[in-house]
Motif scaffolding. Structure first.
Motif, short mmCIF file in Angstrom:
data_model
loop_
_atom_site.label_atom_id
_atom_site.label_comp_id
_atom_site.label_asym_id
_atom_site.label_seq_id
_atom_site.Cartn_x
_atom_site.Cartn_y
_atom_site.Cartn_z
N TRP A 33 -0.22 15.41 -4.21
CA TRP A 33 0.61 15.89 -5.11
C TRP A 33 -0.26 16.03 -6.39
O TRP A 33 0.37 16.95 -7.51
CB TRP A 33 1.60 14.90 -5.49
CG TRP A 33 2.53 14.78 -4.26
CD1 TRP A 33 2.65 13.74 -3.20
CD2 TRP A 33 3.57 15.64 -3.78
NE1 TRP A 33 3.62 13.88 -2.55
CE2 TRP A 33 4.12 15.16 -2.74
CE3 TRP A 33 4.10 16.83 -4.42
CZ2 TRP A 33 5.29 15.93 -1.96
CZ3 TRP A 33 4.92 17.59 -3.91
CH2 TRP A 33 5.60 17.13 -2.79
N VAL A 34 -1.28 15.58 -6.45
CA VAL A 34 -2.25 16.04 -7.59
C VAL A 34 -2.58 17.46 -7.24
O VAL A 34 -2.70 18.16 -8.17
CB VAL A 34 -3.58 15.00 -7.63
CG1 VAL A 34 -4.34 15.50 -8.76
CG2 VAL A 34 -3.09 13.69 -7.54
N ALA A 35 -3.05 17.73 -5.96
CA ALA A 35 -3.45 19.17 -5.75
C ALA A 35 -2.37 20.25 -6.00
O ALA A 35 -2.74 21.06 -6.49
CB ALA A 35 -3.92 19.03 -4.33
N PHE A 36 -1.37 19.92 -5.45
CA PHE A 36 -0.19 20.55 -5.15
C PHE A 36 0.48 20.78 -6.78
O PHE A 36 0.75 21.95 -7.30
CB PHE A 36 0.84 20.42 -4.44
CG PHE A 36 1.93 21.34 -4.03
CD1 PHE A 36 1.82 22.44 -3.49
CD2 PHE A 36 3.15 21.16 -5.04
CE1 PHE A 36 3.07 23.35 -3.47
CE2 PHE A 36 4.23 21.98 -4.76
CZ PHE A 36 4.38 23.11 -4.09
N ASP B 40 -6.67 13.92 10.22
CA ASP B 40 -7.40 15.17 10.21
C ASP B 40 -5.99 16.17 9.69
O ASP B 40 -6.25 16.85 8.62
CB ASP B 40 -7.58 15.85 11.41
CG ASP B 40 -8.86 15.31 11.92
OD1 ASP B 40 -9.65 14.56 11.38
OD2 ASP B 40 -9.07 15.56 13.24
N TRP B 41 -4.91 15.85 10.08
CA TRP B 41 -3.71 16.55 9.44
C TRP B 41 -3.47 16.15 7.89
O TRP B 41 -3.24 17.27 7.09
CB TRP B 41 -2.32 16.19 10.05
CG TRP B 41 -1.19 16.46 9.41
CD1 TRP B 41 -0.52 17.64 9.14
CD2 TRP B 41 -0.37 15.44 8.52
NE1 TRP B 41 0.67 17.38 8.40
CE2 TRP B 41 0.79 16.07 8.12
CE3 TRP B 41 -0.54 14.13 8.43
CZ2 TRP B 41 1.76 15.49 7.40
CZ3 TRP B 41 0.32 13.48 7.86
CH2 TRP B 41 1.52 14.10 7.27
N ALA B 42 -3.68 14.89 7.51
CA ALA B 42 -3.56 14.56 6.14
C ALA B 42 -4.49 15.13 5.27
O ALA B 42 -4.41 15.61 3.95
CB ALA B 42 -3.71 12.91 5.98
N GLY B 43 -5.60 15.38 5.70
CA GLY B 43 -7.04 15.86 5.05
C GLY B 43 -6.64 17.45 5.07
O GLY B 43 -6.95 18.13 4.00
N LEU C 142 -4.47 18.56 2.21
CA LEU C 142 -4.99 18.62 0.59
C LEU C 142 -5.75 20.22 0.47
O LEU C 142 -5.42 20.61 -0.75
CB LEU C 142 -6.33 17.77 0.54
CG LEU C 142 -5.81 16.27 0.22
CD1 LEU C 142 -7.16 15.27 0.06
CD2 LEU C 142 -5.09 16.12 -0.94
N VAL C 143 -6.27 20.52 1.63
CA VAL C 143 -6.78 22.06 1.32
C VAL C 143 -5.43 23.02 0.96
O VAL C 143 -5.69 23.85 0.23
CB VAL C 143 -7.45 22.31 2.67
CG1 VAL C 143 -7.99 23.79 2.52
CG2 VAL C 143 -8.58 21.40 2.97
#
Length: 799
Positions: A328-331, A76-79, A82-83
């Motif tokens: 890293w794609v998101a950020f 859950d933390w890893a998901g 992403l947000v």
């Protein structure tokens, strides 16, 4: 004031009003000079303030301990991260960069981050190992070849204009995520943040954004097979080979579980979300033969002691780790990931990671996200197992070749996801390195094997098995997006044994930039780096110099495991302690091994480490520009005409635009006299291939358009290239394009580009939309640009 700020080495700004009257006049004049030569875009770059470290830095993140909260909470933390990554990027105000339509033929520039450029002195000690700090304090410089030298993300940002001038399209940077302090970054300890000696996460994002402004995409290097922690140990000695064999049996039988392997004594510093034995294979350290071979230990053993090999079959770990990379794609908006050590993980994980990364990136507007794997197996079947179709039918994974059952089952899980991707409806890697072709060409171009071996590769089983798995890029030949090299960070420099043979390197770079694939320019190749130490070592006492000389002398040993990595990875900034040699005299004279005080480099336009008026740089830049202008070179097929069955032999081949069928329009013919056989007298030779060439068609040498040759039909109607007794000296090349298919000769670049390049108002001037500002430093204009930069630089550092 903006022009002045570009050339300040510190973050403080000095107001324009504080300048003397003469300084204001000089600054204004310099901007006018720059604008006249570089155009509005160049003036805009000069006037933009030097972008320095972001003032917003991520707070230290509290990481969940899987032993305490359990695996579901960590998932859950890893998901949720992403947000947060998406929200952070949105708050930055930066635009998302869409993927390129195609990765076919792109020119890639690889940077070893620590060795490229030091742009921020304040972070030099941030993650420097204590042992290095103690040695430096004690004036013991014995370890300097393998120490951290200070290169960072800011240093790369400061030189993006240099990369644009060279014509680079894609930037590959070695790992910058948190690691054990080693200069190379490949001993990752925490994939959630960056190494502060390289820069903050925000600085990584800023680098990517700046690169995008220069028309350059960014591929981030990530380690996917292990995590490091020297304080963690095994509870008992692993039974190395039997352990690897057990995992391998379960992998092929599809029965993997967590029952095998010894226990682990996790230290308090171990990455908390992975602090469970279920996430590791626990088979113990490999030897060199294990790692370089194709046995079970290559996949399930540890690289070395302290590098703990992930259990990449564990699907909980797959989900968590993949989301950490998606972040890293998101950020940071990176355009692709380079998967280090892809050979050393299981194929089911490659399928999951590649599919999930592309699907996630597509949601962010990156419809053609690049997943490139470092698959360094000797056996081509190992590489094929990870690429594209993965030796299976993507639409029916139960139809396959010899593949592990674990892969088939994972493909069945992923099928609906990867088939929904129009750019890449397959589960495997988008691309990988064409090491077989690259190694063969490198050996032949160094006269270590027959020139004909290069041609032979293109009809080999090795190529056939790889091509069967490829998912081609749009409008390109199947191999056009596979990365190709003549040197890189794990190979000795091309000139290592031939330190003064610029002509050999020019021939090799000609092959690289006119051959199929996406060519990698390893940093410094354009400056003819040779990895040789200078004769004088001015560091420490005699014992230190003697110890370092021993490292230097090992350069003659090029076998895997015997050649020092430090000789492959010399510094490219003036204050670096490890400046090795070059075959170009004006570069070579700067070589030194010393403990000079760190300093920020001069602006790239006037940096003595980046001369752009010598033969090697000009040769590389003009061929990059030609490649980008000619579809046949960037994305077409190859037809061989001649490759001599001798060492150092002559070779001739054509590149043909993809999709032209038998039409010869756009053909490029390349002639290379690689080195040692002396001059080659060109009279005529047959042109091969099922191509409808026109009798009487003239071709001109794009490097010198006064040189013309003609296609003529012989008595049997076969077409021959009539070269009328022209002589090709040792090391010479000709790149022939059809007369009428090229633009007027570009004096700045020193080449005639193909007409497919977009042009602006001036005849023959390449537009920034297609080739950027390649070559603006040439000729008289180059002198003006350098003078303008020098004036502004002088003002910036004046009282």
């Amino acid at each position: 004031s903006q022009a002045k700020s570009l050339f300040q080495s510190q973050t403080d700004s000095v107001s324009f009003g504080a300048m003397s009257a003469i300084s204001r006049v000089l600054a204004s004049s310099a901007l006018l000079w720059w604008s006249a030569c570089a155009g509005p875009a160049g003036a805009e770059e000069l006037a933009a303030p030097r972008r320095l470290r972001s003032s917003v830095v991520s707070a230290k993140e509290e990481l969940p301990d899987i032993e305490v909260v359990g695996v579901e909470a960590v998932k859950d933390w890893a998901g949720q991260r992403l947000v947060k990554g998406e929200q952070s990027f949105a708050a930055s105000g930066l635009p998302r960069q869409p993927s390129p339509d195609s990765w076919a033929g792109v020119v890639v520039y690889q940077i070893m981050t620590d060795r490229f450029n030091n742009g921020d002195l304040s972070n030099d000690l941030a993650n420097m190992p204590q042992a290095q700090q103690d040695a430096m304090a004690g004036n013991n410089w014995t370890g300097v070849p393998d120490w951290r030298h200070g290169g960072d993300l800011q240093g790369i940002r400061d030189r993006l204009g240099y990369l644009e001038d060279l014509g680079v399209q894609t930037l590959w940077i070695t790992p910058v995520l948190m690691n054990d302090g080693g200069y190379h970054g490949y001993c990752n300890t925490d994939p959630t943040t960056t190494d502060p000696s390289f820069g903050s996460p925000e600085e990584l994002r800023d680098l990517v954004a700046d690169a995008h402004r220069h028309g350059i995409t960014v591929v981030l290097d990530v380690v996917i097979n292990h995590i490091c922690d020297p304080a963690t140990t095994y509870a008992s000695p692993p039974d190395h080979e039997p352990c690897a064999d057990r995992w391998n049996d379960m992998y092929w039988n599809g029965t993997a579980n967590n029952a095998t392997g010894v226990g682990m004594n996790f230290s308090s510093s171990f990455f908390p979300p992975f602090r469970t034995t279920a996430f590791f294979n626990r088979c113990g350290a490999n030897n060199v033969a294990d790692t370089s071979g194709e046995t079970a230990a290559a996949v399930f053993g540890d690289f070395v002691e302290g590098m703990f090999d992930y259990n990449t079959q564990n699907q909980d770990w797959q989900e968590i780790f993949t989301n950490l990379l998606k972040y890293w794609v998101a950020f940071a908006d990176v355009d692709g990931l380079r998967l280090d050590a892809a050979k050393h993980v299981t194929a089911d994980f490659i399928a999951y990671l590649s599919t999930e990364l592309r699907a996630y990136a597509m949601k962010l507007g990156k419809a053609n996200f690049l997943v490139i794997g470092e698959e360094a197996s000797r056996e081509e079947s190992w590489k094929a197992l990870g690429l594209g179709r993965m030796m299976s039918d993507p639409e029916d994974p139960e139809k396959h070749g010899q593949v592990p059952l674990a892969l088939t089952r994972r493909m069945l899980d992923l099928k609906s996801t990867y088939l929904a991707n129009p750019s890449f409806p397959a589960p495997g890697l988008t691309s990988l390195y064409n090491f077989n072709m690259s190694g063969t060409a490198r050996d032949a171009l160094r006269c270590d094997q027959e020139t004909k071996s290069i041609e032979d590769y293109f009809s080999s089983w090795a190529r056939e098995i790889l091509m069967a798995q490829v998912v081609p890029q749009k409008g390109a030949a199947p191999d056009a997006h596979l990365w190709t090299v003549v040197e890189l960070h794990d190979w000795p420099r091309f000139l290592g044994l031939y330190p003064n043979r610029t002509d050999m390197l020019m021939a090799a770079v000609t092959w690289l930039l006119t051959a199929p694939g996406a060519p990698i320019l390893y940093y410094g190749v354009e400056q003819a780096y040779n990895g040789n130490c200078p004769s004088q070592i001015d560091i420490g006492d005699a014992s230190v110099a003697s110890s370092i000389r021993e490292v230097c002398d090992m350069g003659a040993q090029e076998m895997y495991g015997s050649h020092p990595d430090s000789l492959k990875r010399q510094d490219m900034f003036a204050s670096g302690p490890w400046l090795l040699g070059s075959s170009i005299e004006e570069v070579n004279r700067l070589a030194h091994i010393t403990n000079a005080a760190p300093a920020v480099s001069k602006p790239w336009q006037v940096d003595e480490m980046l001369p752009r008026d010598h033969a090697m740089y000009r040769h590389t830049r003009k061929l990059v520009a030609l490649r980008r202008s000619c579809p046949a070179l960037s994305s077409g097929s190859i037809v061989w005409h001649e490759a001599q069955p001798v060492h150092c032999g002559f070779m001739a081949y054509s590149r043909l635009p993809f999709g032209n069928g038998s039409d010869a329009a756009g053909e490029v013919v390349v002639l290379i006299n690689s080195r040692g056989g002396g001059e080659v007298l060109l009279d005529s030779f047959p042109l091969n291939g099922n191509v409808n060439r026109v009798d009487g068609q003239w071709y001109v040498n794009a490097m010198n358009i006064s040189q013309r040759v003609q296609v003529r039909a012989s008595g049997d109607s076969a077409m021959h290239l009539m070269t009328s007794g022209q002589v090709l000296e040792a090391g010479d090349i000709m790149v022939l394009v059809q007369e009428g298919s090229h633009l007027p000769f570009n004096d700045t670049l020193g080449i005639a580009l193909c007409k497919s390049a977009e042009v602006s108002g001036k005849s023959g001037e390449v537009s920034s939309g297609t080739l950027g500002r390649i070559g603006t430093s040439g000729g008289a204009c180059g002198a003006i640009l350098s003078l303008a930069a020098l004036v502004l630089n002088t003002i910036a550092f004046a009282p």
